[in-house]
Every structure is written in structure tokens, then in C-alpha cells.
Design a protein around this motif. Structure first.
Motif, PDB file in Angstrom:
ATOM      1  N   LEU A 220       0.812  -1.221   0.000  1.00  0.00           N
ATOM      2  CA  LEU A 220       0.000   0.000   0.000  1.00  0.00           C
ATOM      3  C   LEU A 220       0.847   1.273   0.000  1.00  0.00           C
ATOM      4  O   LEU A 220       0.321   2.361  -0.211  1.00  0.00           O
ATOM      5  N   GLY A 221       2.129   1.148   0.271  1.00  0.00           N
ATOM      6  CA  GLY A 221       2.998   2.319   0.329  1.00  0.00           C
ATOM      7  C   GLY A 221       2.635   3.226   1.489  1.00  0.00           C
ATOM      8  O   GLY A 221       2.615   4.455   1.346  1.00  0.00           O
ATOM      9  N   ILE A 222       2.346   2.620   2.644  1.00  0.00           N
ATOM     10  CA  ILE A 222       1.908   3.384   3.807  1.00  0.00           C
ATOM     11  C   ILE A 222       2.989   3.381   4.891  1.00  0.00           C
ATOM     12  O   ILE A 222       4.002   2.701   4.771  1.00  0.00           O
ATOM     13  N   LYS A 223       2.743   4.128   5.955  1.00  0.00           N
ATOM     14  CA  LYS A 223       3.702   4.253   7.051  1.00  0.00           C
ATOM     15  C   LYS A 223       3.837   2.961   7.848  1.00  0.00           C
ATOM     16  O   LYS A 223       4.941   2.547   8.182  1.00  0.00           O
ATOM     17  N   GLY A 224       2.715   2.333   8.198  1.00  0.00           N
ATOM     18  CA  GLY A 224       2.800   1.150   9.038  1.00  0.00           C
ATOM     19  C   GLY A 224       1.479   0.425   9.164  1.00  0.00           C
ATOM     20  O   GLY A 224       0.452   0.864   8.647  1.00  0.00           O
ATOM     21  N   SER A 225       1.558  -0.687   9.894  1.00  0.00           N
ATOM     22  CA  SER A 225       0.397  -1.557  10.060  1.00  0.00           C
ATOM     23  C   SER A 225       0.521  -2.275  11.397  1.00  0.00           C
ATOM     24  O   SER A 225       1.629  -2.567  11.846  1.00  0.00           O
ATOM     25  N   THR A 226      -0.625  -2.554  12.014  1.00  0.00           N
ATOM     26  CA  THR A 226      -0.648  -3.338  13.248  1.00  0.00           C
ATOM     27  C   THR A 226      -1.784  -4.347  13.207  1.00  0.00           C
ATOM     28  O   THR A 226      -2.795  -4.135  12.545  1.00  0.00           O
ATOM     29  N   LEU A 227      -1.581  -5.427  13.926  1.00  0.00           N
ATOM     30  CA  LEU A 227      -2.641  -6.392  14.182  1.00  0.00           C
ATOM     31  C   LEU A 227      -2.845  -6.413  15.696  1.00  0.00           C
ATOM     32  O   LEU A 227      -1.898  -6.639  16.455  1.00  0.00           O
TER      33      LEU A 227
ATOM     34  N   GLY B 292     -13.845 -14.026  13.058  1.00  0.00           N
ATOM     35  CA  GLY B 292     -13.722 -15.473  13.044  1.00  0.00           C
ATOM     36  C   GLY B 292     -15.036 -16.054  13.512  1.00  0.00           C
ATOM     37  O   GLY B 292     -15.460 -15.779  14.629  1.00  0.00           O
ATOM     38  N   SER B 293     -15.717 -16.760  12.656  1.00  0.00           N
ATOM     39  CA  SER B 293     -17.032 -17.332  12.973  1.00  0.00           C
ATOM     40  C   SER B 293     -18.019 -16.255  13.428  1.00  0.00           C
ATOM     41  O   SER B 293     -18.773 -16.444  14.383  1.00  0.00           O
ATOM     42  N   GLY B 294     -17.977 -15.099  12.772  1.00  0.00           N
ATOM     43  CA  GLY B 294     -18.911 -14.019  13.067  1.00  0.00           C
ATOM     44  C   GLY B 294     -18.570 -13.197  14.297  1.00  0.00           C
ATOM     45  O   GLY B 294     -19.271 -12.260  14.634  1.00  0.00           O
ATOM     46  N   GLU B 295     -17.472 -13.517  14.956  1.00  0.00           N
ATOM     47  CA  GLU B 295     -17.055 -12.842  16.179  1.00  0.00           C
ATOM     48  C   GLU B 295     -15.837 -11.967  15.867  1.00  0.00           C
ATOM     49  O   GLU B 295     -14.932 -12.387  15.153  1.00  0.00           O
ATOM     50  N   VAL B 296     -15.813 -10.735  16.396  1.00  0.00           N
ATOM     51  CA  VAL B 296     -14.662  -9.862  16.198  1.00  0.00           C
ATOM     52  C   VAL B 296     -13.538 -10.325  17.126  1.00  0.00           C
ATOM     53  O   VAL B 296     -13.673 -10.296  18.348  1.00  0.00           O
ATOM     54  N   LEU B 297     -12.433 -10.779  16.523  1.00  0.00           N
ATOM     55  CA  LEU B 297     -11.288 -11.280  17.277  1.00  0.00           C
ATOM     56  C   LEU B 297     -10.256 -10.194  17.534  1.00  0.00           C
ATOM     57  O   LEU B 297      -9.429 -10.311  18.438  1.00  0.00           O
ATOM     58  N   GLY B 298     -10.303  -9.149  16.719  1.00  0.00           N
ATOM     59  CA  GLY B 298      -9.342  -8.063  16.826  1.00  0.00           C
ATOM     60  C   GLY B 298      -9.491  -7.132  15.645  1.00  0.00           C
ATOM     61  O   GLY B 298     -10.507  -7.171  14.942  1.00  0.00           O
ATOM     62  N   VAL B 299      -8.475  -6.308  15.430  1.00  0.00           N
ATOM     63  CA  VAL B 299      -8.530  -5.360  14.316  1.00  0.00           C
ATOM     64  C   VAL B 299      -7.193  -5.293  13.597  1.00  0.00           C
ATOM     65  O   VAL B 299      -6.130  -5.486  14.186  1.00  0.00           O
ATOM     66  N   LEU B 300      -7.284  -5.025  12.322  1.00  0.00           N
ATOM     67  CA  LEU B 300      -6.145  -4.705  11.484  1.00  0.00           C
ATOM     68  C   LEU B 300      -6.171  -3.195  11.309  1.00  0.00           C
ATOM     69  O   LEU B 300      -7.194  -2.641  10.910  1.00  0.00           O
ATOM     70  N   ARG B 301      -5.062  -2.534  11.657  1.00  0.00           N
ATOM     71  CA  ARG B 301      -4.990  -1.084  11.507  1.00  0.00           C
ATOM     72  C   ARG B 301      -3.865  -0.727  10.550  1.00  0.00           C
ATOM     73  O   ARG B 301      -2.752  -1.238  10.651  1.00  0.00           O
ATOM     74  N   LEU B 302      -4.195   0.165   9.644  1.00  0.00           N
ATOM     75  CA  LEU B 302      -3.250   0.664   8.653  1.00  0.00           C
ATOM     76  C   LEU B 302      -3.066   2.157   8.898  1.00  0.00           C
ATOM     77  O   LEU B 302      -4.049   2.877   9.117  1.00  0.00           O
ATOM     78  N   TYR B 303      -1.816   2.613   8.860  1.00  0.00           N
ATOM     79  CA  TYR B 303      -1.487   4.000   9.156  1.00  0.00           C
ATOM     80  C   TYR B 303      -0.706   4.597   7.987  1.00  0.00           C
ATOM     81  O   TYR B 303       0.224   3.979   7.487  1.00  0.00           O
ATOM     82  N   HIS B 304      -1.109   5.808   7.598  1.00  0.00           N
ATOM     83  CA  HIS B 304      -0.428   6.480   6.493  1.00  0.00           C
ATOM     84  C   HIS B 304       0.092   7.828   6.971  1.00  0.00           C
ATOM     85  O   HIS B 304      -0.537   8.475   7.809  1.00  0.00           O
ATOM     86  N   ASP B 305       1.226   8.252   6.410  1.00  0.00           N
ATOM     87  CA  ASP B 305       1.785   9.547   6.772  1.00  0.00           C
ATOM     88  C   ASP B 305       1.309  10.658   5.834  1.00  0.00           C
ATOM     89  O   ASP B 305       1.825  11.768   5.861  1.00  0.00           O
TER      90      ASP B 305
END
Length: 185
Positions: free
Chosen positions: A40-47, A122-135
Motif C-alpha cells: 500500500l505504500g503506507i507508514k505502518g500496520s498493526t494487528l 472469526g465465525s462471526g465474532e470480532v477477534l481483533g482489528v487490522l490497523r493501517l497507518y499512512h503519513d
């Protein structure tokens, strides 16, 4: 910046291969963060993984962000872009005009101008989030948004699958270590 597609078929193929080939949750998270940041050419990402007891989002892996930003304090699921915990994507194309950030000073000090937060299901339940960060201010194209949503869902499924495999391996290890004759009980 106008919305433009950043994920092509070849990039998606590479990301999906990495998703399917991960041997552990940590390897999966590291691979996804690195690939998404470069693609994506972005600053960073977290799980982040949701801790259901504390309702905090616990960092599983990150790429491209400083330790100071990552250690800014607890990320509270119900305060930090909470719509993602309801299964909705959150797109903040310009953080300088957003009023609903949990850590606005730290976000600006890190040089983050845009955030995309996607639920990992996962199976309709929110297990966490993927976050994408751009500068830079970032208008995410509908094409990329749709692919990222599907990818976040697949990461959630892969997380659940990896957890099940690890549990089964632990059970197998215990059963294999039992003395002869115990398997009859």
C-alpha cells in the motif's frame, strides 16, 4: 489525494500465499504487516487481538511504527475507533480533522495522517482489528477497501484456524507422551 487502487492481482496473490503459509500467529501477523505496508505504500500496520476480559486491544505485531507510539498506553476497544469492534470498517482519511481518536497527540507526533481500522472476524465474532497507518491524507478506493475487508476477515479465520491447530498439537503432544496402555482409557 484522490482515491486510487493500490492492490493489484499480483499483490493480492502474494498476500494470500503468505496468509495461507504461516506456521504461527506471530509469523502470520509479521508477514501481513510487512506485506500490507509495502504493497500500500503506507507508514505502518498493526494487528491487535481483543482481550475479552479487559476489552483492550493487545498488540500482536506491528510494522513501521515507533516503540514510543506502540507503548503510548492501553488501546481500549470501546474508545479506539470502536465501530470496528461492531464489525464495521473505520476510515479516517485525515487525522488532523478527526475528533474521535483515543490518543490524538501521540498520533500526530508519530506523523500519522490517516488510519484505516478493519475488524478481523472469526465465525462471526470480532477477534481483533487490522490497523493501517499512512503519513499522508489517504482516500482509500472502494476496490482497496473491499479487498482489505476480505483480507481482515481471512486473517481472523486464519487466527482461529492457527489457534485450533496449536490446541490440537498440544493435545497430541500430551497423548503421545503417555505411557503405553493409557490410550485405552
Amino acid at each position: 489525494m484522490s482515491a486510487q487502487d493500490r492492490i493489484d492481482h499480483e499483490s493480492l496473490r502474494v498476500i494470500c500465499q503468505a496468509l495461507g503459509g504461516a506456521s504461527s500467529l506471530e509469523v502470520l501477523a509479521d508477514n501481513m504487516n510487512g506485506l500490507l505496508t509495502s504493497t500500500l505504500g503506507i507508514k505502518g500496520s498493526t494487528l491487535f487481538v481483543l482481550n475479552p476480559n479487559t476489552r483492550e486491544l493487545e498488540l500482536l505485531a506491528s510494522f513501521g511504527l515507533s516503540n514510543q507510539f506502540l507503548n503510548k498506553g492501553p488501546v481500549i476497544a470501546d474508545k479506539s475507533l470502536a465501530q470496528a469492534m461492531e464489525g464495521q470498517s473505520v476510515i479516517i482519511p485525515d487525522t488532523t480533522v478527526e475528533k474521535d481518536l483515543q490518543y490524538p497527540e501521540e498520533t500526530h507526533a508519530e506523523g500519522i495522517k490517516a488510519i484505516v481500522s478493519l475488524p478481523m472476524l472469526g465465525s462471526g465474532e470480532v477477534l481483533g482489528v487490522l490497523r493501517l497507518y499512512h503519513d499522508q491524507v489517504w482516500e482509500v478506493s472502494q476496490h482497496d477497501h473491499d479487498i482489505l475487508l476480505l483480507l481482515a476477515e481471512n486473517i481472523g479465520l486464519a487466527m482461529r484456524y492457527t489457534r485450533v491447530l496449536n490446541a490440537l498439537q498440544s493435545i497430541w503432544d500430551i497423548v503421545s507422551s503417555l505411557p503405553d496402555g493409557w490410550e485405552r482409557f
